[in-house]
Design a protein around this motif. Structure first.
Motif, PDB file in Angstrom:
ATOM      1  N   ARG A   1      93.146  47.458  14.496  1.00 34.87           N
ATOM      2  CA  ARG A   1      92.633  46.130  14.813  1.00 34.87           C
ATOM      3  C   ARG A   1      91.213  46.009  14.250  1.00 34.87           C
ATOM      4  NH1 ARG A   1      90.200  43.637  18.957  1.00 34.87           N
ATOM      5  NH2 ARG A   1      89.848  45.622  19.993  1.00 34.87           N
TER       6      ARG A   1
ATOM      7  N   ASP B   1      94.921  44.153  11.815  1.00 30.71           N
ATOM      8  CA  ASP B   1      95.085  42.927  12.578  1.00 30.71           C
ATOM      9  C   ASP B   1      93.743  42.220  12.744  1.00 30.71           C
ATOM     10  OD1 ASP B   1      97.483  41.733  13.876  1.00 30.71           O
ATOM     11  OD2 ASP B   1      96.023  41.490  15.502  1.00 30.71           O
TER      12      ASP B   1
ATOM     13  N   ASP C   1      91.849  39.036  14.594  1.00 31.92           N
ATOM     14  CA  ASP C   1      92.044  38.021  15.637  1.00 31.92           C
ATOM     15  C   ASP C   1      90.952  36.945  15.573  1.00 31.92           C
ATOM     16  OD1 ASP C   1      89.810  38.933  17.099  1.00 31.92           O
ATOM     17  OD2 ASP C   1      91.046  40.390  18.179  1.00 31.92           O
ATOM     18  N   ALA C   2      91.161  35.902  16.348  1.00 29.41           N
ATOM     19  CA  ALA C   2      90.302  34.716  16.255  1.00 29.41           C
ATOM     20  C   ALA C   2      88.842  35.010  16.588  1.00 29.41           C
ATOM     21  CB  ALA C   2      90.846  33.627  17.170  1.00 29.41           C
TER      22      ALA C   2
ATOM     23  N   LEU D   1      94.527  35.123  10.348  1.00 32.64           N
ATOM     24  CA  LEU D   1      94.801  35.690  11.673  1.00 32.64           C
ATOM     25  C   LEU D   1      96.155  36.386  11.632  1.00 32.64           C
ATOM     26  CD1 LEU D   1      93.538  32.806  13.996  1.00 32.64           C
ATOM     27  CD2 LEU D   1      92.269  34.715  12.986  1.00 32.64           C
ATOM     28  N   GLY D   2      96.215  37.570  12.265  1.00 31.00           N
ATOM     29  CA  GLY D   2      97.448  38.345  12.222  1.00 31.00           C
ATOM     30  C   GLY D   2      97.279  39.548  11.315  1.00 31.00           C
TER      31      GLY D   2
END
Ligand SMILES: Nc1ncnc2c1ncn2[C@@H]1O[C@H](COP(=O)(O)OP(=O)(O)O)[C@@H](O)[C@H]1O
Ligand SMILES: [Mg+2]
Length: 256
Positions: free
Chosen positions: A5, A69, A71-72, A91-92
């Motif tokens: 992430r 990953d 994210d916002a 995103l993703g």
């Protein structure tokens, strides 16, 4: 591929057109991230994975690949507007390449041995990668190793998939022009590259081709009228690679 992430956007790497960025991730690793929202589309990420893993399978040094990953929250705290837009569009899952600190771009002042150059020329011929020229070497020296990067331009046959049924035979017969390859001279006569085809082909067994294509994240595979589900898309990649591997005389320069 490992899944991580992203925790921080560090800086943009603006050399090429795709605006990759350096990101830190929750495994404390640093990754060069190729973004899903970068404009060239998801197929570029697919080519990076497939060609990168094929390269590793034949002994070419390619940075470790990971799924990153985004994210916002990461996008929200980015000050640069252009980067914020790119992150918002990404995103993703994105593609990460293990960042090689202290690496430097290939300029011919130091050359690899012929065997290393032959493997890279063969990989590019097999995957129809035209993006390894003097203008754009896409090779890094890292410690004593020559590392191949940037495989998004390879496997260009997939760009025709939205409008026509896949034709593995056509890709299998498409001749590769090695004359402008940045390692053409170091690799030696093209017959020497061609002579190594059986060795590389033996490493790319049907199981290896399947597993390389299986590594592509499901959500990067775009279905079409002719490829109605992701299993069909994966099979189309395997078919194309299998067909080309079997017919080197048609595409491999120097092959009899
Ligand atoms: N794994 C890596 N480690 C260190 N630097 C990298 C790595 N991958 C790419 N870079 C740097 O980023 C630049 C752009 O990466 P590249 O994959 O060639 O993308 P593009 O040409 O599509 O922008 C490279 O020329 C290189 O300087
Ligand atoms: Mg590049």
């Amino acid at each position: 591929m490992e899944n991580v992430r992203a925790t921080r956007y560090v800086l943009p790497l603006r050399e090429g057109g795709s605006m990759p960025g350096l990101m830190e991730a929750d495994d404390d690793g640093m990754y060069v991230v190729k973004f899903r929202g970068a404009g060239q589309g998801l197929k570029v990420l697919v080519a990076e994975v497939v060609v990168g893993l094929l390269g590793r399978a034949i002994g070419v040094h390619v940075p470790e690949l990971a799924v990153v990953d985004v994210d916002a929250a990461i996008a929200k705290y980015e000050a640069d507007e252009e980067v914020q837009d790119l992150l918002d569009a990404s995103l993703g899952t994105n593609l990460g390449l293990d960042f090689l600190p202290g690496s430097f771009g290939y300029d011919g002042s130091r050359t690899p041995d012929a065997a290393t150059a032959q493997a890279i020329v063969w990989l590019d011929a097999f995957t129809a990668n035209v993006d390894r020229t003097w203008q754009n070497p896409n090779l890094l020296w890292w410690h004593d190793s020559l590392v191949a990067i940037d495989h998004g331009a390879a496997l260009y046959f997939h760009h025709s998939w939205p409008s026509e049924a896949p034709d593995p035979g056509r890709f299998a017969r498409q001749r590769f022009d090695a004359s402008t390859h940045v390692l053409a001279e170091v690799a030696g006569p093209l017959e020497k590259v061609a002579a190594r085809h059986p060795e590389f082909a033996a490493l790319l067994t049907p199981e290896v081709l399947e597993s390389v294509v299986a590594a592509v994240p499901e959500e990067w595979l775009e279905t079409t009228e002719f490829l109605p589900n992701t299993a069909a898309v994966r099979a189309a990649y395997v078919d194309a690679l299998t067909a080309r591997l079997a017919e080197p005389a048609a595409w491999l320069p120097g092959a009899a």
